[in-house]
Structures are given as structure tokens and as C-alpha cells.
Design a protein around this motif. Sequence first.
Motif, PDB file in Angstrom:
ATOM      1  N   LEU A 154       3.240  10.033  -6.741  1.00  0.00           N
ATOM      2  CA  LEU A 154       1.985   9.627  -6.110  1.00  0.00           C
ATOM      3  C   LEU A 154       1.132   8.913  -7.144  1.00  0.00           C
ATOM      4  O   LEU A 154       1.117   9.298  -8.318  1.00  0.00           O
ATOM      5  N   HIS A 155       0.456   7.879  -6.712  1.00  0.00           N
ATOM      6  CA  HIS A 155      -0.399   7.116  -7.623  1.00  0.00           C
ATOM      7  C   HIS A 155      -1.526   8.011  -8.128  1.00  0.00           C
ATOM      8  O   HIS A 155      -2.116   8.767  -7.362  1.00  0.00           O
ATOM      9  N   PRO A 156      -1.821   7.938  -9.428  1.00  0.00           N
ATOM     10  CA  PRO A 156      -2.886   8.789  -9.973  1.00  0.00           C
ATOM     11  C   PRO A 156      -4.257   8.529  -9.347  1.00  0.00           C
ATOM     12  O   PRO A 156      -5.111   9.401  -9.363  1.00  0.00           O
ATOM     13  N   ASN A 157      -4.455   7.356  -8.761  1.00  0.00           N
ATOM     14  CA  ASN A 157      -5.738   7.048  -8.122  1.00  0.00           C
ATOM     15  C   ASN A 157      -5.766   7.426  -6.636  1.00  0.00           C
ATOM     16  O   ASN A 157      -6.744   7.135  -5.955  1.00  0.00           O
ATOM     17  N   ALA A 158      -4.740   8.086  -6.147  1.00  0.00           N
ATOM     18  CA  ALA A 158      -4.706   8.462  -4.732  1.00  0.00           C
ATOM     19  C   ALA A 158      -5.894   9.344  -4.364  1.00  0.00           C
ATOM     20  O   ALA A 158      -6.417   9.252  -3.253  1.00  0.00           O
ATOM     21  N   ALA A 159      -6.334  10.165  -5.290  1.00  0.00           N
ATOM     22  CA  ALA A 159      -7.479  11.046  -5.017  1.00  0.00           C
ATOM     23  C   ALA A 159      -8.773  10.261  -4.792  1.00  0.00           C
ATOM     24  O   ALA A 159      -9.757  10.822  -4.302  1.00  0.00           O
ATOM     25  N   LEU A 160      -8.772   8.976  -5.137  1.00  0.00           N
ATOM     26  CA  LEU A 160      -9.944   8.138  -4.888  1.00  0.00           C
ATOM     27  C   LEU A 160     -10.034   7.687  -3.435  1.00  0.00           C
ATOM     28  O   LEU A 160     -11.029   7.084  -3.033  1.00  0.00           O
ATOM     29  N   ILE A 161      -9.001   7.959  -2.647  1.00  0.00           N
ATOM     30  CA  ILE A 161      -9.013   7.593  -1.232  1.00  0.00           C
ATOM     31  C   ILE A 161      -9.925   8.582  -0.518  1.00  0.00           C
ATOM     32  O   ILE A 161      -9.664   9.771  -0.484  1.00  0.00           O
ATOM     33  N   LYS A 162     -11.005   8.058   0.000  1.00  0.00           N
ATOM     34  CA  LYS A 162     -11.995   8.903   0.662  1.00  0.00           C
ATOM     35  C   LYS A 162     -12.367   8.270   1.994  1.00  0.00           C
ATOM     36  O   LYS A 162     -12.166   7.090   2.206  1.00  0.00           O
ATOM     37  N   ALA A 186     -10.179  -6.038   1.036  1.00  0.00           N
ATOM     38  CA  ALA A 186      -9.370  -6.719   0.014  1.00  0.00           C
ATOM     39  C   ALA A 186      -8.360  -5.741  -0.581  1.00  0.00           C
ATOM     40  O   ALA A 186      -8.657  -4.557  -0.760  1.00  0.00           O
ATOM     41  N   MET A 187      -7.169  -6.240  -0.888  1.00  0.00           N
ATOM     42  CA  MET A 187      -6.098  -5.366  -1.374  1.00  0.00           C
ATOM     43  C   MET A 187      -6.463  -4.675  -2.687  1.00  0.00           C
ATOM     44  O   MET A 187      -6.069  -3.534  -2.904  1.00  0.00           O
ATOM     45  N   ASP A 188      -7.214  -5.321  -3.565  1.00  0.00           N
ATOM     46  CA  ASP A 188      -7.582  -4.638  -4.808  1.00  0.00           C
ATOM     47  C   ASP A 188      -8.484  -3.439  -4.523  1.00  0.00           C
ATOM     48  O   ASP A 188      -8.434  -2.431  -5.229  1.00  0.00           O
ATOM     49  N   LYS A 189      -9.266  -3.509  -3.451  1.00  0.00           N
ATOM     50  CA  LYS A 189     -10.103  -2.366  -3.049  1.00  0.00           C
ATOM     51  C   LYS A 189      -9.250  -1.303  -2.371  1.00  0.00           C
ATOM     52  O   LYS A 189      -9.409  -0.104  -2.621  1.00  0.00           O
ATOM     53  N   VAL A 190      -8.326  -1.721  -1.508  1.00  0.00           N
ATOM     54  CA  VAL A 190      -7.427  -0.780  -0.834  1.00  0.00           C
ATOM     55  C   VAL A 190      -6.637   0.011  -1.867  1.00  0.00           C
ATOM     56  O   VAL A 190      -6.472   1.230  -1.747  1.00  0.00           O
ATOM     57  N   LEU A 191      -6.163  -0.677  -2.895  1.00  0.00           N
ATOM     58  CA  LEU A 191      -5.316  -0.052  -3.910  1.00  0.00           C
ATOM     59  C   LEU A 191      -6.116   0.591  -5.042  1.00  0.00           C
ATOM     60  O   LEU A 191      -5.540   0.977  -6.067  1.00  0.00           O
ATOM     61  N   ARG A 192      -7.413   0.714  -4.844  1.00  0.00           N
ATOM     62  CA  ARG A 192      -8.272   1.429  -5.788  1.00  0.00           C
ATOM     63  C   ARG A 192      -8.086   0.949  -7.218  1.00  0.00           C
ATOM     64  O   ARG A 192      -7.948   1.733  -8.149  1.00  0.00           O
ATOM     65  N   SER A 193      -8.057  -0.377  -7.370  1.00  0.00           N
ATOM     66  CA  SER A 193      -7.925  -0.940  -8.717  1.00  0.00           C
ATOM     67  C   SER A 193      -9.163  -0.598  -9.518  1.00  0.00           C
ATOM     68  O   SER A 193     -10.285  -0.788  -9.062  1.00  0.00           O
ATOM     69  N   GLN A 194      -8.930  -0.064 -10.685  1.00  0.00           N
ATOM     70  CA  GLN A 194     -10.025   0.323 -11.560  1.00  0.00           C
ATOM     71  C   GLN A 194     -10.377  -0.839 -12.470  1.00  0.00           C
ATOM     72  O   GLN A 194      -9.503  -1.461 -13.057  1.00  0.00           O
ATOM     73  N   ALA A 210       0.832  -1.213   0.000  1.00  0.00           N
ATOM     74  CA  ALA A 210       0.000   0.000   0.000  1.00  0.00           C
ATOM     75  C   ALA A 210       0.863   1.258   0.000  1.00  0.00           C
ATOM     76  O   ALA A 210       0.577   2.220  -0.720  1.00  0.00           O
ATOM     77  N   ILE A 211       1.936   1.260   0.794  1.00  0.00           N
ATOM     78  CA  ILE A 211       2.835   2.424   0.844  1.00  0.00           C
ATOM     79  C   ILE A 211       3.480   2.636  -0.524  1.00  0.00           C
ATOM     80  O   ILE A 211       3.531   3.756  -1.032  1.00  0.00           O
ATOM     81  N   CYS A 212       3.947   1.550  -1.125  1.00  0.00           N
ATOM     82  CA  CYS A 212       4.593   1.652  -2.435  1.00  0.00           C
ATOM     83  C   CYS A 212       3.595   2.075  -3.510  1.00  0.00           C
ATOM     84  O   CYS A 212       3.928   2.869  -4.395  1.00  0.00           O
ATOM     85  N   TRP A 213       2.372   1.582  -3.420  1.00  0.00           N
ATOM     86  CA  TRP A 213       1.328   1.978  -4.368  1.00  0.00           C
ATOM     87  C   TRP A 213       1.092   3.489  -4.289  1.00  0.00           C
ATOM     88  O   TRP A 213       1.042   4.168  -5.301  1.00  0.00           O
ATOM     89  N   LEU A 214       0.964   3.995  -3.069  1.00  0.00           N
ATOM     90  CA  LEU A 214       0.668   5.413  -2.887  1.00  0.00           C
ATOM     91  C   LEU A 214       1.824   6.306  -3.325  1.00  0.00           C
ATOM     92  O   LEU A 214       1.615   7.317  -3.988  1.00  0.00           O
ATOM     93  N   THR A 215       3.048   5.924  -2.985  1.00  0.00           N
ATOM     94  CA  THR A 215       4.197   6.817  -3.129  1.00  0.00           C
ATOM     95  C   THR A 215       5.053   6.585  -4.364  1.00  0.00           C
ATOM     96  O   THR A 215       5.812   7.471  -4.761  1.00  0.00           O
TER      97      THR A 215
END
Length: 122
Positions: free
Chosen positions: A67-75, A109-117, A35-40
Amino acid sequence: MTAHRIFSTPFAKVYPMYVQKAERKGRTQAEVDQAICWLTGYDAASLQRQIERQVDFETFFAEAPALHPNAALIKGVVCGIRVEDIEDPLMQKLRWLDKLVDEIAKGKAMDKVLRSQPHCME
């Protein structure tokens, strides 16, 4: 306005707490690292270097490759504050990271945590 105290806190001081939080709920350090690597944009080796260098959070995010382009999806809410409403960019990045760790600890689930589209069907 003075900088928040957390900005000058070493990332390496908080990182074990992220891992412990996840592990108490049956999750793994590898999931936290993912998750840290995905975000950063850090890879495992560069994340480890940042921990060993004892960089503060401000430096940790300033030196993040991308920063991951989907970081803004973290709500959602962290510490009673909606992460999407945080105006300070550095504080928002910190709270995004907190939110990811919270979601891992809650069993998401990790795919949800990582905002997989989902991919578009053609």
C-alpha cells in the motif's frame, strides 16, 4: 461477525464499473489503473493478472505488493461514511479505492488524486 459481502466479490466484477464511472466523466481507464496501482503497488501486468484470475477483493488487497505510504492521506466521504474513520482495515482499503475513483470522475487533477507531496525547498 460475518465478513462483508463485498470482500468476496471478484475485483474483476467491479473494475469495469470503476472504469465506466471515470469514462462517463471524460476520464480514462489509464487514469483509473494509475490510481489503483498507486494505492496497491501493483504494476500494469500484475493488475491485469489479478483481473484475469478473478480474485476477490480480500485476495486483491492481501496480495497487493505494498500500500502506498500516502494512502492514509485519502480523506473524505464515500457512501455517507468518512473513510478515515473506518475501523475495518480491508473495508478502509476498499473505500480508499472508491474515493480515488470518485475523485478521478469529479475531474480532480491526478497529482491531487495521487496525494503527491510537494518537495521541500532546500
